[in-house]
Design an enzyme around this catalytic site. Structure first.
Site: not given
Length: 531
Positions: A284, A347, A397
């Protein structure tokens, strides 16, 4: 304390003594929070999780509902304020404290519910393990969803990355692991409770066996294994010039570090010292410069892909047409042809206070650091990216903490899953907490996994939860490994959220079933709580 046998086998309102003295209960609540904290990474004392549950249960048992709430709240503060300290690095102390307080309020509700069920436990002491397990699962189910979309950090299941109970994830996911740990804690408190006659030898042995079976018994449980087919996967951890909030001012240096690491790997492959990867995973924010809008960034990424002769999964931040709004994405960048926009994942679950700030105008009145957190938009589809050689379940994440997001990649065809993360604005403790979640997810779904971080910790994880090739923190690293693909579908994957929902439903039934017992019970603890 000298204990006398009760007049009858049942403990009634008339024969049961009052709860522990409030100062003692407060100490136990604090100790419970501390035990739950150090059971989690980076401390990793996983065996203290059931002890924390037991201390908590003893503190709130037979208390008035208000006292149960506040004792639970205290336990939550002791756990969450230090556990979530790293969230203050990006936006200051206010979001950190708001998040910690919100999580602690839900722990307060756990304390209230535990106190509410005291009459049931008084009557049927053997129900304590079951009720403890159900209450903790229900509490985590609530925290996974509220407030602001939920924040599952600190679940009992995430403390078991080195514990035998981790293997249960393959059969009921994180909720089943939590249930086993909490039920073991319930058995411990039932064994150790001394406010009425301790159990006779038979029941005492039974509680001890239950606690031992729940914590050690999973060693006998088989885990699912991946398939025999493999693909060669590389992780590039480029590192950053400086940790902390300066990360976003170092965008080109961070990108260049990942390009350089990939080019060095290409040289190793050309010299025959390293295997040719089928795909390369960057973390990321490895290109915090939008390569779809910046030709220089696109050029260096294309050069790296051409040299390594493999697609690169690039973690990037995409700008939108609305100033201030961004998307956190993984894009497959192919040699020769560049970005494949059909293989892009955005995301789905930006995290409050870390990736967007709820109540931003209010927070800004206290600290202007909230403006360092940009407004991240949510994606609308599952992260399965197909390279031609391997289908990768992309999880970005904090999403690894959410049950459904990871499961959806597997049910949509992911053969392995990759967690792209950037820990440069947090610390090593947060990175190791994430790695523990990756280990649980690998067992839960019978898929090999990896975690790729800008600064560490990066690692490959086997389907049994074992860690391979772990990198250090705040360093550059390149790792290559043959990952096994596919495998049988685990029971946890097939069942999805149903075990959790069933346990939540049973919790509601137990809470409702306690109502008539509470109405009949004479309150005997008012004087004790005033002491």
């Amino acid at each position: 304390m000298t204990l006398q046998p009760p007049a009858s086998p049942q403990v009634t309102a008339a024969t049961a003594p009052p709860p522990l003295r409030l100062p003692v209960a407060l100490v136990l609540a604090v100790l419970a929070g501390g035990a739950l904290l150090v059971a989690l990474p980076p401390y990793g004392l996983w065996w203290l999780s059931p002890a924390g549950v037991a201390l908590f249960a003893a503190a709130v048992h037979r208390r008035r509902l208000r006292a149960g709430f506040w004792l639970g709240f205290v336990t939550g503060l002791v756990l969450f304020v230090p556990l979530l300290w790293w969230t203050s690095f990006a936006a200051g102390w206010l979001p950190w404290m708001l998040l910690s307080l919100a999580e602690s309020v839900i722990f307060g509700l756990l304390g209230l519910a535990s106190a509410w069920l005291s009459p049931v436990i008084d009557r049927w002491r053997g129900s304590w393990p079951l009720l403890a397990g159900l209450l903790w699962v229900a509490q985590e189910a609530l925290r996974d969803r509220a407030p602001f979309g939920g924040f599952p950090w600190g679940r009992l299941a995430f403390s078991q990355d080195d514990g035998p109970a981790l293997r249960l994830a393959a059969y009921g996911g994180a909720p089943l692991v939590t249930f086993a740990v909490a039920a073991a804690g319930g058995a411990l408190v039932a064994l150790a409770w001394r406010r009425w006659r301790p159990p006779a030898a038979g029941p005492a042995l039974g509680f001890a066996v239950v606690a031992g079976a729940l914590m050690a018994g999973p060693l006998l449980v088989p885990v699912y294994q991946p398939g025999a087919e493999t693909a060669t996967v590389a992780i590039v951890q480029g590192n950053v010039p400086r940790l902390g909030l300066d990360f976003n001012a170092q965008r080109r240096a961070v990108l260049d570090n990942h390009v350089s690491g990939t080019e060095k790997l290409a040289a190793e492959v050309a010299a025959g010292r390293q295997k040719q990867p089928d795909v390369v995973i960057w973390p990321e924010n490895s290109s915090d410069i939008d390569p779809l809008r910046n030709s220089d960034a696109a050029s260096v990424i294309s050069r790296a892909a051409d040299l390594i002769k493999a697609p690169i999964l690039v973690g990037t931040v995409l700008r939108t047409d609305t100033p201030g709004d961004i998307e956190n994405a993984g894009i497959l960048w192919n040699p020769g042809t560049g970005p494949d926009l059909e293989q892009k994942y955005v995301k789905q679950h930006p995290v409050p206070f870390a990736e967007y700030v709820p109540l931003r105008p209010v927070a800004r009145l206290v600290t202007d650091k909230v403006d360092l957190v940009r407004n991240m938009l949510s994606g609308d589809h599952v992260g399965v990216l197909r390279t031609g050689r391997v289908a990768i379940g992309d999880v970005i994440c904090f999403e690894v903490a959410y049950d459904d997001i990871v499961r959806d990649t597997v049910t949509s065809g992911a053969q392995v899953f990759a967690v792209q993360t950037n820990n440069a604005t947090f610390n090593e403790a947060e990175a190791r907490q994430q790695l523990a979640m990756v280990r649980l997810r690998a067992v839960e779904h019978g898929r090999e996994a990896l975690m790729a971080s800008t600064v560490g910790v990066s690692a490959f994880v086997g389907a049994s939860g074992q860690v391979y090739d772990e990198s250090g923190f705040n360093t550059a690293a390149v790792m290559v490994r043959d990952m096994h693909l596919d495998g049988s579908t685990t029971l946890a994957t097939r069942l999805g959220h149903w075990p959790e929902m069933a346990m939540v439903a049973l919790t509601i039934l137990a809470l409702a079933g306690a109502l008539p017992m509470r109405r009949r019970r004479r309150t005997t603890n008012d004087a004790a709580e005033a002491r």
